[in-house]
Design an enzyme around this catalytic site. Structure first.
Site, PDB file in Angstrom:
ATOM      1  N   LYS A   1       0.861  -1.186   0.000  1.00 16.39           N
ATOM      2  CA  LYS A   1       0.000   0.000   0.000  1.00 16.39           C
ATOM      3  C   LYS A   1       0.897   1.236   0.000  1.00 16.39           C
ATOM      4  CE  LYS A   1      -4.419   0.856   2.260  1.00 16.39           C
ATOM      5  NZ  LYS A   1      -5.114   0.750   3.541  1.00 16.39           N
TER       6      LYS A   1
HETATM    7  O1  G3P Z   1      -9.189   1.843   4.476  1.00 13.43           O
HETATM    8  C1  G3P Z   1      -8.877   3.105   4.988  1.00 13.43           C
HETATM    9  C2  G3P Z   1      -9.549   3.274   6.296  1.00 13.43           C
HETATM   10  O2  G3P Z   1      -8.993   2.448   7.256  1.00 13.43           O
HETATM   11  C3  G3P Z   1      -9.631   4.669   6.776  1.00 13.43           C
HETATM   12  O3  G3P Z   1     -10.824   4.746   7.444  1.00 13.43           O
HETATM   13  O4  G3P Z   1     -12.517   5.695   8.928  1.00 13.43           O
HETATM   14  O5  G3P Z   1     -10.077   6.296   9.224  1.00 13.43           O
HETATM   15  O6  G3P Z   1     -11.376   7.189   7.296  1.00 13.43           O
HETATM   16  P1  G3P Z   1     -11.217   6.066   8.267  1.00 13.43           P
END
Ligand code: G3P
Length: 211
Positions: free
Chosen positions: A83
């Site tokens: 990633k």
């Molecule tokens: O896949 C990316 C994710 O983990 C980010 O999520 O909720 O931190 O925006 P969030």
């Protein structure tokens, strides 16, 4: 649309894997730190549990550093995907890793143009962030459907992983507009199982069965 789980929690991965619904895992430095785990150990364990792609994120700022980290991580298991954050250095790293047949997932994508650049650099996956786009007052689904349309129109094989999912509705929207994959937190996958009418129906069938 395929479903991945977005977590570094081993118990969550084991439990959800028993349901037969997921075909990959995505992690990021925040998710790994939440588990107080070490990246390399965590990826080693997860990549043994799941046959499908397991995304492991690099943390270097330079293309050289990202490539070095990416090559190390990709040695852990054949299903490990590197990633890489969307940036000039990130795109350089994707190009190099792709030329060495290392699969990549370009993350922190917030626009269709960023997704196009990632695909052209040779990314295997691109990860637009649904929840974080919506947090800015923009409509994430327009971004996802633009990416779907552009990739289709130009025969781009890079797969779209809708990420930063916060609710079953986000998953529904991603599926509707043709995202290839949604990576979903454990809690949201569990929410997707339930429906009040299913519970009422089961109770009624059980009651009638006893009569
Ligand atoms: O896949 C990316 C994710 O983990 C980010 O999520 O909720 O931190 O925006 P969030």
């Amino acid at each position: 649309m395929k479903l991945f789980i977005d977590t570094a929690n081993i118990e969550e991965i084991k439990k959800i894997n028993e349901l037969g619904i997921i075909s990959g895992v995505t992690t990021n430095p925040s998710l790994i730190s939440k588990e107080k785990a070490i990246l390399i150990d965590s990826i080693r364990e997860i990549s043994k549990l799941i046959e499908g792609p397991v995304s492991a994120e690099v943390t270097s700022d330079t293309a050289e550093g990202m490539v070095k980290e990416g090559k190390e991580l990709s040695k852990i298991n054949k299903n490990v995907v590197i990633k890489i954050p969307m940036s000039e250095e990130g795109l350089k790293a994707v190009k190099i890793l792709n030329s060495e047949s290392v699969k990549t997932n370009v993350t922190l994508v917030f626009s269709a143009m960023q997704a196009l650049l990632a695909a052209r650099a040779g990314a295997t996956f691109v990860s637009p962030f649904i929840g974080r786009i919506d947090d800015t007052g923009n409509d994430s689904i327009n971004v996802i459907s633009d990416i779907v349309e552009i990739f289709k129109k130009h025969n781009i094989s890079t797969e779209i992983i809708s990420a930063s999912i916060r609710s079953p509705k986000n998953v529904l929207d991603a599926a509707r507009v043709g995202s290839n994959i949604a990576t979903v937190p454990y809690k949201t996958l569990i929410q997707m199982i339930s429906h009040p009418l299913t519970h009422i129906g089961i109770e009624k069938f059980n009651k009638d069965n006893k009569k």
